[in-house]
Enzyme design. Structure first.
Site, PDB file in Angstrom:
ATOM      1  N   ASN A   7      -7.907 -50.954 -35.458  1.00 55.39           N
ATOM      2  CA  ASN A   7      -7.438 -49.866 -34.624  1.00 55.39           C
ATOM      3  C   ASN A   7      -7.047 -48.805 -35.646  1.00 55.39           C
ATOM      4  OD1 ASN A   7      -6.357 -47.985 -32.787  1.00 55.39           O
ATOM      5  ND2 ASN A   7      -5.234 -49.567 -31.708  1.00 55.39           N
ATOM      6  N   ARG A  92     -11.484 -50.393 -32.070  1.00 59.34           N
ATOM      7  CA  ARG A  92     -10.983 -49.808 -30.929  1.00 59.34           C
ATOM      8  C   ARG A  92     -11.326 -48.301 -30.903  1.00 59.34           C
ATOM      9  NH1 ARG A  92      -5.853 -46.554 -29.916  1.00 59.34           N
ATOM     10  NH2 ARG A  92      -6.363 -46.028 -27.565  1.00 59.34           N
ATOM     11  N   HIS A 181      -6.928 -47.392 -21.204  1.00 56.04           N
ATOM     12  CA  HIS A 181      -6.404 -48.831 -20.902  1.00 56.04           C
ATOM     13  C   HIS A 181      -7.465 -49.558 -20.516  1.00 56.04           C
ATOM     14  CE1 HIS A 181      -2.131 -47.405 -20.974  1.00 56.04           C
ATOM     15  NE2 HIS A 181      -2.250 -47.741 -22.026  1.00 56.04           N
ATOM     16  N   ARG A 242       5.759 -39.234 -22.191  1.00 55.09           N
ATOM     17  CA  ARG A 242       4.691 -38.470 -21.580  1.00 55.09           C
ATOM     18  C   ARG A 242       5.118 -38.222 -20.020  1.00 55.09           C
ATOM     19  NH1 ARG A 242      -0.422 -42.320 -22.819  1.00 55.09           N
ATOM     20  NH2 ARG A 242       0.643 -43.165 -24.712  1.00 55.09           N
ATOM     21  N   GLU A 386      -5.512 -56.879 -26.046  1.00 53.78           N
ATOM     22  CA  GLU A 386      -6.575 -55.980 -26.258  1.00 53.78           C
ATOM     23  C   GLU A 386      -7.538 -56.282 -27.555  1.00 53.78           C
ATOM     24  OE1 GLU A 386      -5.295 -51.601 -24.640  1.00 53.78           O
ATOM     25  OE2 GLU A 386      -3.732 -53.158 -25.209  1.00 53.78           O
TER      26      GLU A 386
END
Ligand code: AMP
Length: 401
Positions: A7, A92, A181, A242, A386
């Protein structure tokens, strides 16, 4: 077969090496941080061996990947004898736009499309491409696979992904809901169905991935039909820093009042808002709970706003799905925070849920049914992984190519 999961961010490389035959099991994981800064940081955790840490200048991604590969093969803290024992790499990729509805083998055409999405994911896709190029140079013979955060949501119908703006902006600039996601939502929904011995093709599921970034997804018959994040990951529920859904009028007003540039507005919405902004305490839920318990009213308020947001999405997705069979909590908060799960899940009897708070209170970081045996619909906590999804997709693609 050993698969290296990567990633790559603009100044970091997160990695895991997994042995797929043996479990799969994680042989080692780690992170290269502060690439390009005077003092870079490298942390390598080999399974069953001492953690290795170093602070040193890491000028670029090539130097960072070099460190990773050296560590993996090192005599002392390595886990393989040579680089030949790395059989494939899985990356990813944050944004696949409308190009990718599933994971793919990386080819020059795939790289072009990932690059084409850089305009709408400027913080992520260029860094992913750097990671891919670096691997191509360092290990030119191994296959590389791209796994996209967005691809699971490519099944959204137009009524769910279109915004109420001039259609030309969709056609010209791809302004639409993409959702993120995706690997996590898909993984936990499939895992829960497997554990319950259900056929996912027959079920209506709502997945709540609650972490630093949070998103909720409505899944019908195994397909994502709506999700709370949007064109970017800033939309949906209030998150750590956020803002989540915000009236564009309010944002424009703030920009005018404070004279914010576009970049400053992006920072405001992504980094200075969320539960951090409301509480003024922290974006970390453990710290928020601690502050709330010691009487901090704004921390309490931040937690209440967060839970209200999540619950509102659960209700709206139950309407989208015309009922719900399964509600799943995952991510750092979803897997661990029993208070959030309890507030979100209580008073949902009208949807068929009966919550078992006794079990909920003692559930942390594991797969667990959280509803009572007589509950019509099931509530579960499911751990996400993940990296495992990326490794499994990579294995599947490499074996079938
Ligand atoms: P993630 O982005 O999935 O790693 O999730 C990070 C979030 O999970 C942070 O807000 C953490 O505070 C929260 N988290 C992790 N462990 C716990 C816990 N035991 N209780 C409450 N929140 C937690």
């Amino acid at each position: 077969m050993n698969i290296l999961v990567l990633n790559c961010g603009s100044s970091s490389i997160k990695y895991q090496l997994l042995n797929m035959q043996a479990g799969p099991v994680v042989l080692a994981k780690g992170i290269v941080e502060k690439i390009g800064l005077a003092k870079g940081a490298f942390t390598h955790k080999p399974e069953g061996k001492e953690k290795y840490e170093a602070t040193l200048p890491i000028p670029d991604h090539m130097a960072g990947m070099d460190l990773v590969l050296q560590a993996l093969t090192d005599k002392q803290h390595g886990v393989i004898n040579s680089l030949e024992e790395i059989n494939a790499a899985g990356h990813r990729i944050a944004h696949g736009g409308e190009y990718f509805s599933q994971s793919v083998l990386i080819t020059p055409e795939v790289k072009e499309k990932i690059a084409a999405c850089s305009e709408i994911a400027p913080l992520h896709n260029p860094a992913h491409l750097k990671g891919i190029d670096t691997m191509e140079r360092l290990l030119p013979t191994i296959p590389q696979v791209a796994v996209f955060d967005t691809s699971f949501h490519q099944t959204l119908p137009a009524e769910a992904y279109l915004y109420g703006i001039d259609y030309e902006y969709y056609k010209k600039y791809s302004i639409r809901k993409f959702g993120f996601h995706g690997t996590s939502h898909k993984f936990v929904a499939e895992k829960a169905c497997k554990l319950l011995e259900w056929k996912i093709e027959e079920k209506k599921i709502i997945t709540c991935h609650l972490g630093n970034g949070s998103s909720i997804t409505a899944i019908n018959k195994g397909k994502s039909v709506d999700t709370s994040m949007g064109f970017t990951p800033v939309a949906g529920v209030v998150m750590g820093t956020r803002c989540g859904d915000l009236d564009v009028g309010a944002l424009l007003y703030i920009c005018e009042k404070r004279g914010l540039s576009t970049a400053e507005a992006v920072a405001f919405a992504n980094k200075e808002s969320g539960v951090m902004g409301i509480s003024g305490v922290s974006s970390d839920f453990r710290e928020l709970h601690a502050a709330a318990e010691s009487g901090n009213e704004r921390a309490k308020l931040a937690l209440e706003v967060f839970c209200y947001n999540v619950k509102k999405y659960v209700g709206s997705y139950a309407a989208v799905l015309n009922g719900v069979d399964l509600l799943i909590f995952t991510g750092g908060i979803g897997e661990n925070d029993h208070v959030v799960r309890s507030i979100v899940s209580s008073n949902l009897e009208f949807l068929g849920f009966r919550f078992n708070d006794e079990i909920n209170k003692v559930t942390r970081g594991k797969d667990q049914i959280l509803s009572t045996p007589d509950s019509k619909a099931v509530i579960m906590s499911i751990t996400t992984d993940e990296e495992l999804v990326i490794a499994l997709d990579t294995l599947h693609i490499v074996q079938t190519k």
